[in-house]
Design a protein around this motif. Structure first.
Motif, PDB file in Angstrom:
ATOM      1  N   GLY A 110      37.260  42.426  40.000  1.00 45.81           N
ATOM      2  CA  GLY A 110      37.018  43.498  40.963  1.00 45.81           C
ATOM      3  C   GLY A 110      37.021  42.989  42.384  1.00 45.81           C
ATOM      4  N   ASP A 111      36.797  43.912  43.304  1.00 50.83           N
ATOM      5  CA  ASP A 111      36.845  43.602  44.731  1.00 50.83           C
ATOM      6  C   ASP A 111      35.461  43.277  45.282  1.00 50.83           C
ATOM      7  OD1 ASP A 111      39.519  44.042  44.710  1.00 50.83           O
ATOM      8  OD2 ASP A 111      39.487  45.906  45.850  1.00 50.83           O
ATOM      9  N   VAL A 112      35.452  42.393  46.257  1.00 45.69           N
ATOM     10  CA  VAL A 112      34.288  42.177  47.106  1.00 45.69           C
ATOM     11  C   VAL A 112      34.716  42.519  48.534  1.00 45.69           C
ATOM     12  CG1 VAL A 112      33.341  40.395  45.606  1.00 45.69           C
ATOM     13  CG2 VAL A 112      34.819  39.737  47.511  1.00 45.69           C
ATOM     14  N   ILE A 124      38.780  28.043  46.130  1.00 48.94           N
ATOM     15  CA  ILE A 124      39.010  29.431  45.714  1.00 48.94           C
ATOM     16  C   ILE A 124      37.934  29.932  44.754  1.00 48.94           C
ATOM     17  CG2 ILE A 124      41.502  29.212  45.995  1.00 48.94           C
ATOM     18  CD1 ILE A 124      41.658  29.066  42.899  1.00 48.94           C
ATOM     19  N   GLY A 125      37.017  29.055  44.358  1.00 47.63           N
ATOM     20  CA  GLY A 125      35.980  29.503  43.440  1.00 47.63           C
ATOM     21  C   GLY A 125      35.005  28.402  43.105  1.00 47.63           C
ATOM     22  N   VAL A 126      34.021  28.761  42.297  1.00 49.24           N
ATOM     23  CA  VAL A 126      33.000  27.813  41.874  1.00 49.24           C
ATOM     24  C   VAL A 126      32.510  28.222  40.492  1.00 49.24           C
ATOM     25  CG1 VAL A 126      31.148  29.125  42.987  1.00 49.24           C
ATOM     26  CG2 VAL A 126      30.827  26.689  42.547  1.00 49.24           C
ATOM     27  N   PHE A 127      32.144  27.241  39.682  1.00 48.16           N
ATOM     28  CA  PHE A 127      31.557  27.545  38.379  1.00 48.16           C
ATOM     29  C   PHE A 127      30.443  26.549  38.102  1.00 48.16           C
ATOM     30  CE2 PHE A 127      34.910  24.500  37.481  1.00 48.16           C
ATOM     31  CZ  PHE A 127      34.390  23.676  36.489  1.00 48.16           C
ATOM     32  N   GLY A 128      29.506  26.972  37.253  1.00 44.08           N
ATOM     33  CA  GLY A 128      28.386  26.098  36.938  1.00 44.08           C
ATOM     34  C   GLY A 128      27.310  26.825  36.160  1.00 44.08           C
ATOM     35  N   ILE A 129      26.201  26.132  35.949  1.00 42.80           N
ATOM     36  CA  ILE A 129      25.047  26.691  35.248  1.00 42.80           C
ATOM     37  C   ILE A 129      24.169  27.410  36.269  1.00 42.80           C
ATOM     38  CG2 ILE A 129      23.025  26.153  33.837  1.00 42.80           C
ATOM     39  CD1 ILE A 129      24.477  23.636  32.895  1.00 42.80           C
ATOM     40  N   ILE A 175      41.511  35.470  42.913  1.00 42.03           N
ATOM     41  CA  ILE A 175      42.791  35.423  42.202  1.00 42.03           C
ATOM     42  C   ILE A 175      43.965  35.752  43.123  1.00 42.03           C
ATOM     43  CG2 ILE A 175      41.699  35.999  40.008  1.00 42.03           C
ATOM     44  CD1 ILE A 175      42.761  38.833  40.300  1.00 42.03           C
ATOM     45  N   GLU A 176      43.681  36.141  44.359  1.00 42.95           N
ATOM     46  CA  GLU A 176      44.758  36.486  45.287  1.00 42.95           C
ATOM     47  C   GLU A 176      45.627  35.289  45.671  1.00 42.95           C
ATOM     48  OE1 GLU A 176      43.229  38.589  48.620  1.00 42.95           O
ATOM     49  OE2 GLU A 176      42.431  40.252  47.440  1.00 42.95           O
ATOM     50  N   PRO A 177      45.072  34.059  45.777  1.00 45.19           N
ATOM     51  CA  PRO A 177      45.935  32.926  46.164  1.00 45.19           C
ATOM     52  C   PRO A 177      47.063  32.635  45.181  1.00 45.19           C
ATOM     53  CG  PRO A 177      43.622  32.372  46.495  1.00 45.19           C
ATOM     54  CD  PRO A 177      43.653  33.663  45.747  1.00 45.19           C
ATOM     55  N   HIS A 232      38.668  41.681  48.828  1.00 50.03           N
ATOM     56  CA  HIS A 232      39.228  40.493  48.195  1.00 50.03           C
ATOM     57  C   HIS A 232      39.025  40.608  46.685  1.00 50.03           C
ATOM     58  CE1 HIS A 232      39.781  38.275  52.026  1.00 50.03           C
ATOM     59  NE2 HIS A 232      38.678  38.903  52.400  1.00 50.03           N
ATOM     60  N   ARG A 233      40.089  40.399  45.926  1.00 53.45           N
ATOM     61  CA  ARG A 233      40.032  40.527  44.470  1.00 53.45           C
ATOM     62  C   ARG A 233      39.555  39.209  43.850  1.00 53.45           C
ATOM     63  NH1 ARG A 233      42.957  44.228  41.701  1.00 53.45           N
ATOM     64  NH2 ARG A 233      42.476  45.432  43.587  1.00 53.45           N
ATOM     65  N   ARG A 234      38.552  39.310  42.993  1.00 51.93           N
ATOM     66  CA  ARG A 234      37.985  38.120  42.367  1.00 51.93           C
ATOM     67  C   ARG A 234      37.792  38.324  40.870  1.00 51.93           C
ATOM     68  NH1 ARG A 234      33.158  35.956  46.427  1.00 51.93           N
ATOM     69  NH2 ARG A 234      34.457  35.653  48.297  1.00 51.93           N
ATOM     70  N   LEU A 235      37.624  37.211  40.195  1.00 54.06           N
ATOM     71  CA  LEU A 235      37.285  37.189  38.773  1.00 54.06           C
ATOM     72  C   LEU A 235      35.936  36.502  38.605  1.00 54.06           C
ATOM     73  CD1 LEU A 235      37.747  37.062  35.609  1.00 54.06           C
ATOM     74  CD2 LEU A 235      38.946  34.900  36.055  1.00 54.06           C
ATOM     75  N   ALA A 236      35.075  37.100  37.790  1.00 55.51           N
ATOM     76  CA  ALA A 236      33.806  36.470  37.431  1.00 55.51           C
ATOM     77  C   ALA A 236      33.631  36.576  35.928  1.00 55.51           C
ATOM     78  CB  ALA A 236      32.635  37.131  38.152  1.00 55.51           C
ATOM     79  N   ALA A 237      33.165  35.503  35.313  1.00 56.23           N
ATOM     80  CA  ALA A 237      32.916  35.494  33.870  1.00 56.23           C
ATOM     81  C   ALA A 237      31.595  34.793  33.607  1.00 56.23           C
ATOM     82  CB  ALA A 237      34.054  34.790  33.125  1.00 56.23           C
TER      83      ALA A 237
END
Length: 385
Positions: free
Chosen positions: A272-274, A354-359, A381-383, A288-293
């Protein structure tokens, strides 16, 4: 068990609300239970309507609706007695507030939006049919919005009421002035492909509001407002919708908190967008279109989220490269406050993060009432287009 869904409202409060009369007879313990002493019977002549809520705006709307609807059954129709409410800080207010508020609407806006050339007197007549008193003043239509129409927030709502009163079937059908061939926007098409790949990895898609509270967007995820990123809504109608989200993280964590009783593991995602402030845009902000999981289980599942990142990069066609190279992507340690220190990483693509992941940090999990550890990835995901 029926009371369980309301207990969280006051369980951590040092004081509890109580409503009692001049003889200190308890009438109600909101939001838990009402007292039998004030129950309505067939012999009841005087009715006291009280409304309690965690959101003052919503409480006012419910109170106004209840009062105005009940007033038609009063001995003197449509007449109610106000009550003075004194707050703990010694301020007072008179409720219900049944005052009207005015909204200015231009006639060209209404006619152009509906597609029918209407005159001012016609519009005023149609609005009166919809219980919206209107008047003509200086070539503008001023609408007086009564307390019974809490759904009217913007001039587009007035335009819609005019169209309803006019009759949708009475609006003439017209052919477009130009013939075009429509197709899906590249970003939306790419977003659908990403959704498909993440779903095939075992994740379930969720949809959350693009508006959220100021607290959810910042303090609940250990972030601070730098006054350069977030759009602030000037006059929000609810405390739940104060800012457009600058991250998908609050929404997906809130969804997890409301579904914490579901079987483990829980794997959810959102594309979705932010909304981020951008001075170069004509409206001052940009989507800006992003992915979150998110992955939630008895263990953190950091490797599951890491594997999802690698899978997305694989299907997009971006190779994993050594640190510093710009021909693909690599990861490096990050220091974001919403994640646990030392258990997070930034995603670098062509030299840009373009992103970050972690606990997710335990403090953040506690604020969203999530009992088990979670790992999350959020990336743009836009890049890749």
């Amino acid at each position: 068990m029926k009371l369980k869904k309301f207990l969280h409202i006051i369980e951590n409060s040092p004081v509890f609300p109580v409503i009692y009369d001049s003889k200190r007879t308890v009438l109600s313990l909101p939001p838990i239970i009402n007292g039998a002493h004030s129950a309505i019977t067939l012999k009841t002549k005087n009715v006291f309507i009280e409304c309690t809520a965690t959101d003052l705006t919503k409480a006012k709307i419910v109170l106004n609706t209840m009062v105005t609807m009940f007033s038609m059954y009063c001995e003197k129709k449509f007449e109610v007695e106000p009550v003075e409410v004194i707050t703990p800080d010694k301020n007072s207010a008179i409720y219900p507030d049944l005052s009207l508020w005015s909204l200015e609407v231009d006639l060209p806006y209404i006619s152009h939006s509906i597609g029918v050339p209407l005159q001012v007197n016609e519009v005023i007549t149609l609005l009166n049919k919809m219980q919206l008193p209107a008047r003509n003043e200086n070539s503008s239509i001023w609408v007086s919005v009564p307390p019974t129409r809490s759904d009217v927030l913007h001039k587009c709502d007035v335009m819609e009421d005019v169209a309803i009163a006019y009759g949708f079937n009475n609006i003439p059908k017209t052919k477009p002035k130009s013939l075009t061939q429509g197709k899906q926007q590249p970003l939306n098409h790419f977003s659908d492909l990403i959704r498909l790949e993440v779903a095939m990895a075992g994740f379930t898609e969720v949809l959350t509001w693009i508006l959220c509270s100021y607290e959810e967007n910042f303090s609940m995820v250990n972030r601070k407002d730098d006054r350069k990123t977030s759009v602030i809504i000037g006059n929000p109608r609810s405390s739940e919708f104060e800012v457009p989200r600058t991250s998908l993280l609050p929404g997906i964590l809130k969804t997890m908190g409301h579904n914490k009783d579901q079987p483990r593991p829980i794997k959810i995602f959102e594309v979705g967008d932010v909304v981020i402030l951008d001075g170069e845009k004509d409206v001052g902000a940009a989507n800006h279109r992003r992915l979150a999981a998110l992955y939630c289980n008895s263990n953190s599942g950091f490797e599951v989220i890491h594997g999802l990142v690698d899978r997305i990069m694989e299907v997009v066609g971006v190779p994993f490269v050594s640190v510093g190279e710009n021909s693909g992507y690599y990861i490096r340690p990050s220091h974001e406050p919403e994640f646990f220190p030392g258990r997070q990483a930034s995603i670098i693509f062509k030299g840009k993060t373009i992103g970050v992941f972690g606990i997710v940090h335990p403090e953040v999990l506690a604020r969203f009432d999530i009992p088990d550890p979670c790992s999350v990835v959020e990336m743009s995901i836009e890049p890749f287009l």
